[in-house]
Design a protein around this motif. Sequence first.
Motif, PDB file in Angstrom:
ATOM      1  N   ASN A   1      -0.756   4.510  10.108  1.00 21.09           N
ATOM      2  CA  ASN A   1      -1.602   3.547   9.246  1.00 21.09           C
ATOM      3  C   ASN A   1      -0.787   3.407   7.998  1.00 21.09           C
ATOM      4  N   ALA A   2       0.269   3.851   7.654  1.00 19.26           N
ATOM      5  CA  ALA A   2       1.063   3.685   6.438  1.00 19.26           C
ATOM      6  C   ALA A   2       1.417   2.099   6.258  1.00 19.26           C
ATOM      7  N   ASP A   3       1.652   1.453   7.484  1.00 20.00           N
ATOM      8  CA  ASP A   3       1.796  -0.161   7.279  1.00 20.00           C
ATOM      9  C   ASP A   3       0.607  -0.625   6.778  1.00 20.00           C
ATOM     10  N   LYS A   4      -0.575  -0.314   6.980  1.00 19.67           N
ATOM     11  CA  LYS A   4      -1.633  -0.930   6.746  1.00 19.67           C
ATOM     12  C   LYS A   4      -1.978  -0.761   5.078  1.00 19.67           C
ATOM     13  N   VAL A   5      -1.301   0.276   4.485  1.00 21.82           N
ATOM     14  CA  VAL A   5      -1.530   0.549   3.112  1.00 21.82           C
ATOM     15  C   VAL A   5      -0.429   0.284   2.102  1.00 21.82           C
ATOM     16  N   VAL A   6       0.976   0.630   2.204  1.00 23.67           N
ATOM     17  CA  VAL A   6       1.988   0.356   1.759  1.00 23.67           C
ATOM     18  C   VAL A   6       2.238  -1.069   1.440  1.00 23.67           C
ATOM     19  N   GLY A   7       2.149  -1.494   0.278  1.00 20.39           N
ATOM     20  CA  GLY A   7       2.555  -3.000   0.117  1.00 20.39           C
ATOM     21  C   GLY A   7       1.261  -3.816  -0.133  1.00 20.39           C
ATOM     22  N   ASN A   8       0.207  -3.121   0.431  1.00 17.51           N
ATOM     23  CA  ASN A   8      -1.178  -4.063   0.448  1.00 17.51           C
ATOM     24  C   ASN A   8      -1.862  -3.737  -0.882  1.00 17.51           C
ATOM     25  N   ILE A   9      -2.525  -4.708  -1.412  1.00 22.28           N
ATOM     26  CA  ILE A   9      -3.682  -4.493  -2.722  1.00 22.28           C
ATOM     27  C   ILE A   9      -4.802  -3.629  -2.164  1.00 22.28           C
ATOM     28  N   VAL A  10      -4.924  -2.361  -2.843  1.00 28.15           N
ATOM     29  CA  VAL A  10      -5.910  -1.577  -2.420  1.00 28.15           C
ATOM     30  C   VAL A  10      -7.039  -1.040  -3.878  1.00 28.15           C
ATOM     31  N   GLU A  11      -8.253  -1.140  -3.620  1.00 27.63           N
ATOM     32  CA  GLU A  11      -9.092  -0.817  -4.978  1.00 27.63           C
ATOM     33  C   GLU A  11      -9.024   0.732  -5.247  1.00 27.63           C
ATOM     34  N   LEU A  12      -8.319   1.120  -6.007  1.00 27.13           N
ATOM     35  CA  LEU A  12      -8.124   2.516  -6.304  1.00 27.13           C
ATOM     36  C   LEU A  12      -9.014   3.135  -7.624  1.00 27.13           C
ATOM     37  N   GLU A  13      -9.669   4.380  -7.412  1.00 24.78           N
ATOM     38  CA  GLU A  13     -10.357   4.740  -8.643  1.00 24.78           C
ATOM     39  C   GLU A  13      -9.398   5.032  -9.764  1.00 24.78           C
ATOM     40  N   LEU A  14      -9.799   4.400 -10.794  1.00 26.45           N
ATOM     41  CA  LEU A  14      -8.831   4.747 -12.056  1.00 26.45           C
ATOM     42  C   LEU A  14      -8.754   6.393 -12.194  1.00 26.45           C
ATOM     43  N   ASP A  15      -9.656   7.016 -12.037  1.00 26.49           N
ATOM     44  CA  ASP A  15      -9.449   8.464 -12.477  1.00 26.49           C
ATOM     45  C   ASP A  15      -8.360   9.100 -11.409  1.00 26.49           C
ATOM     46  N   ALA A  16      -8.149   8.431 -10.350  1.00 24.32           N
ATOM     47  CA  ALA A  16      -6.949   8.991  -9.386  1.00 24.32           C
ATOM     48  C   ALA A  16      -5.627   8.780  -9.670  1.00 24.32           C
ATOM     49  N   ILE A  17      -5.538   7.885 -10.795  1.00 25.35           N
ATOM     50  CA  ILE A  17      -4.201   7.401 -11.324  1.00 25.35           C
ATOM     51  C   ILE A  17      -3.804   8.000 -12.355  1.00 25.35           C
ATOM     52  N   GLU A  18      -2.374   8.485 -12.556  1.00 25.08           N
ATOM     53  CA  GLU A  18      -1.989   9.164 -13.805  1.00 25.08           C
ATOM     54  C   GLU A  18      -1.063   7.998 -14.467  1.00 25.08           C
ATOM     55  N   VAL A  19      -0.837   8.135 -15.633  1.00 27.50           N
ATOM     56  CA  VAL A  19       0.333   7.357 -16.417  1.00 27.50           C
ATOM     57  C   VAL A  19       1.498   7.750 -15.992  1.00 27.50           C
ATOM     58  N   ASN A  20       2.363   6.840 -15.887  1.00 29.12           N
ATOM     59  CA  ASN A  20       3.937   7.232 -15.605  1.00 29.12           C
ATOM     60  C   ASN A  20       4.638   7.677 -16.860  1.00 29.12           C
ATOM     61  N   PRO A  21       5.094   9.023 -16.608  1.00 33.39           N
ATOM     62  CA  PRO A  21       5.879   9.656 -17.668  1.00 33.39           C
ATOM     63  C   PRO A  21       7.366   8.824 -17.951  1.00 33.39           C
ATOM     64  N   PHE A  22       7.587   7.835 -16.848  1.00 33.81           N
ATOM     65  CA  PHE A  22       9.009   7.338 -16.760  1.00 33.81           C
ATOM     66  C   PHE A  22       8.727   5.888 -17.523  1.00 33.81           C
ATOM     67  N   GLN A  23       7.440   5.633 -17.996  1.00 30.16           N
ATOM     68  CA  GLN A  23       7.199   4.361 -18.782  1.00 30.16           C
ATOM     69  C   GLN A  23       8.003   4.099 -19.722  1.00 30.16           C
ATOM     70  N   PRO A  24       8.978   3.006 -19.649  1.00 33.54           N
ATOM     71  CA  PRO A  24       9.847   2.844 -20.835  1.00 33.54           C
ATOM     72  C   PRO A  24       9.150   2.291 -22.288  1.00 33.54           C
ATOM     73  N   ARG A  25       8.037   1.573 -21.907  1.00 35.06           N
ATOM     74  CA  ARG A  25       7.115   1.092 -23.021  1.00 35.06           C
ATOM     75  C   ARG A  25       6.619   2.003 -23.706  1.00 35.06           C
ATOM     76  N   SER A  26       6.651   1.868 -25.053  1.00 37.87           N
ATOM     77  CA  SER A  26       6.043   3.034 -26.023  1.00 37.87           C
ATOM     78  C   SER A  26       5.168   2.285 -26.996  1.00 37.87           C
ATOM     79  N   ASN A  27       5.109   0.982 -27.055  1.00 34.35           N
ATOM     80  CA  ASN A  27       4.215   0.297 -28.081  1.00 34.35           C
ATOM     81  C   ASN A  27       3.242  -0.376 -27.300  1.00 34.35           C
ATOM     82  N   PHE A  28       2.022  -0.142 -27.721  1.00 34.73           N
ATOM     83  CA  PHE A  28       1.040  -1.006 -27.261  1.00 34.73           C
ATOM     84  C   PHE A  28       0.043  -1.422 -28.426  1.00 34.73           C
ATOM     85  N   ASN A  29       0.200  -2.827 -28.564  1.00 32.20           N
ATOM     86  CA  ASN A  29      -0.533  -3.450 -29.555  1.00 32.20           C
ATOM     87  C   ASN A  29      -2.078  -3.305 -29.468  1.00 32.20           C
ATOM     88  N   ASP A  30      -2.736  -2.850 -30.323  1.00 31.59           N
ATOM     89  CA  ASP A  30      -4.347  -2.457 -30.043  1.00 31.59           C
ATOM     90  C   ASP A  30      -4.905  -3.774 -30.128  1.00 31.59           C
TER      91      ASP A  30
END
Length: 301
Positions: free
Chosen positions: A32-61
């Motif tokens: 079932n990987a082909d059904k998920v990878v590359g597709n749009i899926v509704e994910l719970e925000l609580d199941a997602i962590e911020v990327n420690p590799f994120q190059p962006r450090s400034n977020f204008n409020d």
Amino acid sequence: MAKATKKQALGRGLSALLKDPDNDINSVTDKNADKVVGNIVELELDAIEVNPFQPRSNFNDDALQELASSIRELGVIQPITVRKLDFNKYQLVSGERRYRASRLVGLDTIPSYIRIANDQESLEMALVENIQREDLDPIEIALSYQRLIEEIELTQEKLSDRVGKKRSTITNYLRLLRLDPIIQTGMRDGFITMGHGRALVNIDKRLDQLGIYEKIIEDGLSVRQTEELVRQYHDSGSAPKKSTNKKLDKSLFILNSEIALSHYLETDVSLSTQDNEKGKLSLTFDSKEDLNRIIKLITGE
């Protein structure tokens, strides 16, 4: 409308599939990987962590609040990209502003593209995708290029192919990292442009860089005027004379704070300190109305 509804229903179905521990997907070869990878899926925000590799450090409020208002009205139009870490656990690859704004609005789920990647691939994807954004400042782009070269071990030639930029363009960005940290901060905050920075980087002495940078800020010099000032510097061998050089005796933090406050409050600001620690802040105003304007800026009322 029917097509959109069908697509959303498909996303919800995939969400259920991902929560089935007996059919957990960890690689592109899994069932079932082909059904998920590359597709749009509704994910719970609580199941997602911020990327420690994120190059962006400034977020204008303010910009984040505007995006949150848009999401509140229209929903998340462009999905974020995540990589799968473990069962029902994901990590952001790109789209942190949409992720943050969705949390501000109070959404439970967010449309997501799912990728399966290791740490190095995730770093490369995050850096390359962020470099393509139009709202990154020149220093953020330069730092992303530097990380791709150092951590992914790409040559400038390979990096040029990967991000679709000329090698000379990449070199010009990387040279900005030779600027004094105060000047880099000034560029990130929009006090000067990349053109100003490219002119200043031709000065090796940090103190002289700062002297010309301060003159750019105080006199509102254009890029062309800055280039001429740098040319004069090389001809004379010294930075332009100022009416006072007291600011240059201060710490980099104090100098940068003065410049930032002066621009934010749109008035002259002076900081006097004892050993660059405890001190006094002074500012000028032209009238009662001008003072009220400054007070509103300071208090946020």
